[in-house]
Design a protein around this motif. Sequence first.
Motif, PDB file in Angstrom:
ATOM      1  N   ASP A   1      16.932 -14.919  -2.361  1.00 56.29           N
ATOM      2  CA  ASP A   1      18.021 -15.687  -2.974  1.00 56.29           C
ATOM      3  C   ASP A   1      19.386 -15.050  -2.750  1.00 56.29           C
ATOM      4  N   GLY A   2      19.450 -13.961  -1.943  1.00 59.41           N
ATOM      5  CA  GLY A   2      20.721 -13.342  -1.604  1.00 59.41           C
ATOM      6  C   GLY A   2      21.098 -12.164  -2.474  1.00 59.41           C
ATOM      7  N   ARG A   3      20.324 -11.886  -3.507  1.00 56.35           N
ATOM      8  CA  ARG A   3      20.653 -10.751  -4.364  1.00 56.35           C
ATOM      9  C   ARG A   3      20.163  -9.449  -3.757  1.00 56.35           C
ATOM     10  N   SER A   4      20.849  -8.361  -4.144  1.00 56.06           N
ATOM     11  CA  SER A   4      20.455  -7.014  -3.724  1.00 56.06           C
ATOM     12  C   SER A   4      20.050  -6.232  -4.969  1.00 56.06           C
ATOM     13  N   ILE A   5      18.803  -5.722  -4.986  1.00 55.31           N
ATOM     14  CA  ILE A   5      18.280  -4.971  -6.131  1.00 55.31           C
ATOM     15  C   ILE A   5      18.024  -3.538  -5.692  1.00 55.31           C
ATOM     16  N   HIS A   6      18.697  -2.612  -6.364  1.00 57.10           N
ATOM     17  CA  HIS A   6      18.483  -1.196  -6.075  1.00 57.10           C
ATOM     18  C   HIS A   6      17.317  -0.706  -6.940  1.00 57.10           C
ATOM     19  N   VAL A   7      16.256  -0.196  -6.280  1.00 54.39           N
ATOM     20  CA  VAL A   7      15.030   0.212  -6.974  1.00 54.39           C
ATOM     21  C   VAL A   7      14.847   1.712  -6.797  1.00 54.39           C
ATOM     22  N   VAL A   8      14.653   2.401  -7.915  1.00 54.75           N
ATOM     23  CA  VAL A   8      14.423   3.849  -7.906  1.00 54.75           C
ATOM     24  C   VAL A   8      13.147   4.131  -8.694  1.00 54.75           C
ATOM     25  N   GLY A   9      12.239   4.935  -8.106  1.00 52.53           N
ATOM     26  CA  GLY A   9      11.012   5.335  -8.795  1.00 52.53           C
ATOM     27  C   GLY A   9      10.938   6.845  -8.927  1.00 52.53           C
ATOM     28  N   ARG A  10      10.710   7.333 -10.171  1.00 46.70           N
ATOM     29  CA  ARG A  10      10.636   8.768 -10.420  1.00 46.70           C
ATOM     30  C   ARG A  10       9.493   9.040 -11.410  1.00 46.70           C
ATOM     31  N   PRO A  11       8.956  10.268 -11.373  1.00 48.04           N
ATOM     32  CA  PRO A  11       7.888  10.615 -12.337  1.00 48.04           C
ATOM     33  C   PRO A  11       8.405  10.498 -13.769  1.00 48.04           C
ATOM     34  N   HIS A  12       7.529   9.999 -14.666  1.00 47.34           N
ATOM     35  CA  HIS A  12       7.895   9.887 -16.070  1.00 47.34           C
ATOM     36  C   HIS A  12       7.373  11.093 -16.831  1.00 47.34           C
TER      37      HIS A  12
ATOM     38  N   ALA B   1       0.833  -1.208   0.000  1.00 53.53           N
ATOM     39  CA  ALA B   1       0.000   0.000   0.000  1.00 53.53           C
ATOM     40  C   ALA B   1       0.864   1.254   0.000  1.00 53.53           C
ATOM     41  N   GLN B   2       2.001   1.177   0.661  1.00 53.23           N
ATOM     42  CA  GLN B   2       2.916   2.317   0.682  1.00 53.23           C
ATOM     43  C   GLN B   2       3.407   2.642  -0.724  1.00 53.23           C
ATOM     44  N   LEU B   3       3.635   1.597  -1.543  1.00 51.69           N
ATOM     45  CA  LEU B   3       4.037   1.834  -2.932  1.00 51.69           C
ATOM     46  C   LEU B   3       2.899   2.464  -3.738  1.00 51.69           C
ATOM     47  N   PHE B   4       1.682   2.043  -3.440  1.00 52.66           N
ATOM     48  CA  PHE B   4       0.537   2.587  -4.182  1.00 52.66           C
ATOM     49  C   PHE B   4       0.381   4.082  -3.935  1.00 52.66           C
ATOM     50  N   THR B   5       0.771   4.563  -2.747  1.00 52.99           N
ATOM     51  CA  THR B   5       0.588   5.991  -2.439  1.00 52.99           C
ATOM     52  C   THR B   5       1.436   6.886  -3.334  1.00 52.99           C
ATOM     53  N   LEU B   6       2.449   6.296  -4.001  1.00 47.54           N
ATOM     54  CA  LEU B   6       3.261   7.100  -4.917  1.00 47.54           C
ATOM     55  C   LEU B   6       2.407   7.672  -6.048  1.00 47.54           C
ATOM     56  N   PHE B   7       1.343   6.971  -6.394  1.00 48.75           N
ATOM     57  CA  PHE B   7       0.505   7.395  -7.519  1.00 48.75           C
ATOM     58  C   PHE B   7      -0.544   8.418  -7.102  1.00 48.75           C
ATOM     59  N   ASP B   8      -0.616   8.743  -5.820  1.00 45.97           N
ATOM     60  CA  ASP B   8      -1.562   9.771  -5.385  1.00 45.97           C
ATOM     61  C   ASP B   8      -1.134  11.142  -5.893  1.00 45.97           C
ATOM     62  N   ASP B   9       0.184  11.351  -5.993  1.00 41.04           N
ATOM     63  CA  ASP B   9       0.701  12.614  -6.526  1.00 41.04           C
ATOM     64  C   ASP B   9       1.908  12.257  -7.391  1.00 41.04           C
ATOM     65  N   VAL B  10       1.609  11.870  -8.638  1.00 43.34           N
ATOM     66  CA  VAL B  10       2.649  11.351  -9.525  1.00 43.34           C
ATOM     67  C   VAL B  10       3.756  12.369  -9.757  1.00 43.34           C
ATOM     68  N   ALA B  11       3.412  13.625  -9.843  1.00 43.86           N
ATOM     69  CA  ALA B  11       4.413  14.651 -10.156  1.00 43.86           C
ATOM     70  C   ALA B  11       5.475  14.754  -9.069  1.00 43.86           C
ATOM     71  N   ARG B  12       5.121  14.405  -7.854  1.00 45.26           N
ATOM     72  CA  ARG B  12       6.076  14.498  -6.746  1.00 45.26           C
ATOM     73  C   ARG B  12       6.553  13.121  -6.277  1.00 45.26           C
ATOM     74  N   ALA B  13       6.248  12.112  -7.007  1.00 47.40           N
ATOM     75  CA  ALA B  13       6.604  10.750  -6.587  1.00 47.40           C
ATOM     76  C   ALA B  13       8.121  10.580  -6.533  1.00 47.40           C
ATOM     77  N   SER B  14       8.569   9.959  -5.467  1.00 51.48           N
ATOM     78  CA  SER B  14      10.010   9.670  -5.309  1.00 51.48           C
ATOM     79  C   SER B  14      10.159   8.421  -4.442  1.00 51.48           C
ATOM     80  N   TYR B  15      10.851   7.446  -4.991  1.00 53.51           N
ATOM     81  CA  TYR B  15      11.015   6.177  -4.265  1.00 53.51           C
ATOM     82  C   TYR B  15      12.435   5.654  -4.506  1.00 53.51           C
ATOM     83  N   GLU B  16      13.073   5.219  -3.445  1.00 51.73           N
ATOM     84  CA  GLU B  16      14.400   4.603  -3.568  1.00 51.73           C
ATOM     85  C   GLU B  16      14.586   3.630  -2.414  1.00 51.73           C
ATOM     86  N   GLU B  17      14.892   2.411  -2.756  1.00 55.59           N
ATOM     87  CA  GLU B  17      15.046   1.373  -1.732  1.00 55.59           C
ATOM     88  C   GLU B  17      15.906   0.243  -2.301  1.00 55.59           C
ATOM     89  N   ARG B  18      16.573  -0.460  -1.398  1.00 53.12           N
ATOM     90  CA  ARG B  18      17.335  -1.636  -1.824  1.00 53.12           C
ATOM     91  C   ARG B  18      16.587  -2.876  -1.366  1.00 53.12           C
TER      92      ARG B  18
END
Length: 456
Positions: A82-93, A60-77
Amino acid sequence: IGLAIYDSERRLTLANPAVAELFGADPAWFAARPTLRETLDRLREARQLPEQANYPAWRAQLFTLFDDVARASYEERWELPDGRSIHVVGRPHALGGIAFIFEDVTEAIAMQRWRSTAVEVRRATLDALADGVVVLGPDGQTRMANPAFVTLWRLGERFDDAPRHVSDIAAACRALIGDDPLWTRICGAVSGVGGRAPWSGRVSLANGRALMARIAPMPDGSTLAVFSDVTDSERIAQALRERADTLESAADMRNALLDQISHRLRTPLNAIMGFAELLLENRVGAVPPAQRSYLENIREASDGLLEGIESLADVVSTGSHAAGLQVGDVSLTAVLRGAAGLLERRLHERDAVIDLSAVPEDAAMRGDPARIRQMLFNMLAHAAAAAAPGEVLEVGAARRDGRTEIWCACSGLSAADAGSPSLTLARRAAELHGGEIVVTGASDGPGRILCRLADV
């Protein structure tokens, strides 16, 4: 790097092939334009999402990014199961929605951890060194200094983890080093004025300690200085030199004593023995029987004294360059008979005799004839002194287990005799032949001196 773009309705509009490859999913499934909810649920079922204590709340926390797409900002590892580390970045398109970028940083994280561990290990290693180490950057500031450096130069509370300039360190060390140009040389190496060639040298401190200093340029332009406390090693070296001088003096005294034994004792004794032989052989006229008995006593005493002098000279020379064995064939039968003959008069006065019946006629070995003769004479002389009146001293020889054994038995011997001077001399000769002398005593029978020798 994977790229996935979701529109304002949270539906996938674009996903490059790297996304499916990164999460091990079917590219055709992404082509069906699933929603963000469907994407997350499918990845969770495939264990391609980080474990969450409350997955619905996290989603649900990820869904809140779409409440204000213009100001959306997400970054998490994302740490996947399986032991892998994925760096995820979300920005307005630019065309609306949110663009998510997925990058596998597993190797980068592992490398970062390895580097951090390596730095910690290097630091711990430097801290454990007894040598003082300091690294100075091109700007003259300290990059690293271990506790031993602080202790050697007695910097104490004046030195902490904050960078210090080399000139400040030099000033703090001046009380210990005085006018020695060491720190001037280090300052020159840091600045390059005095050249950056490696250098090493000894430094004396005002507190009596001595340091070996080494300066070396580093590839990155830094300067490494290492200080080793060599005070104790120099003291040990000095003690060893003094010991060597003492041993050399002792060797000179030993050689002088050998000369004294040879010239002051052997020469007059040989004269006495020679004149006694002349008189006994009637070279200067007939000798009355009473005087002949005295002359025989003189000859016997002289022979015993000569054996003692030879033993003393052998002890003095043991360990010197002249103490090597002169190896040859030795007839033990002849040596034992000769020793018994020298002791015959001494035993006769006590009605004691030596029994050599247990000595084979061909008893022989390889060794130093002079030392074996002295050793066996000392053995028999000690046993003769311990013999009771009227006793028979049993002497024997045999080969056992590749070694030669010679023994002498009489009632007066005991284990306490092992430390007597005569047996000590005999033991040294036995040890030169790779052997030993053992003395045993018994309450219900004769004691025994046993000599075991190896051929040399």
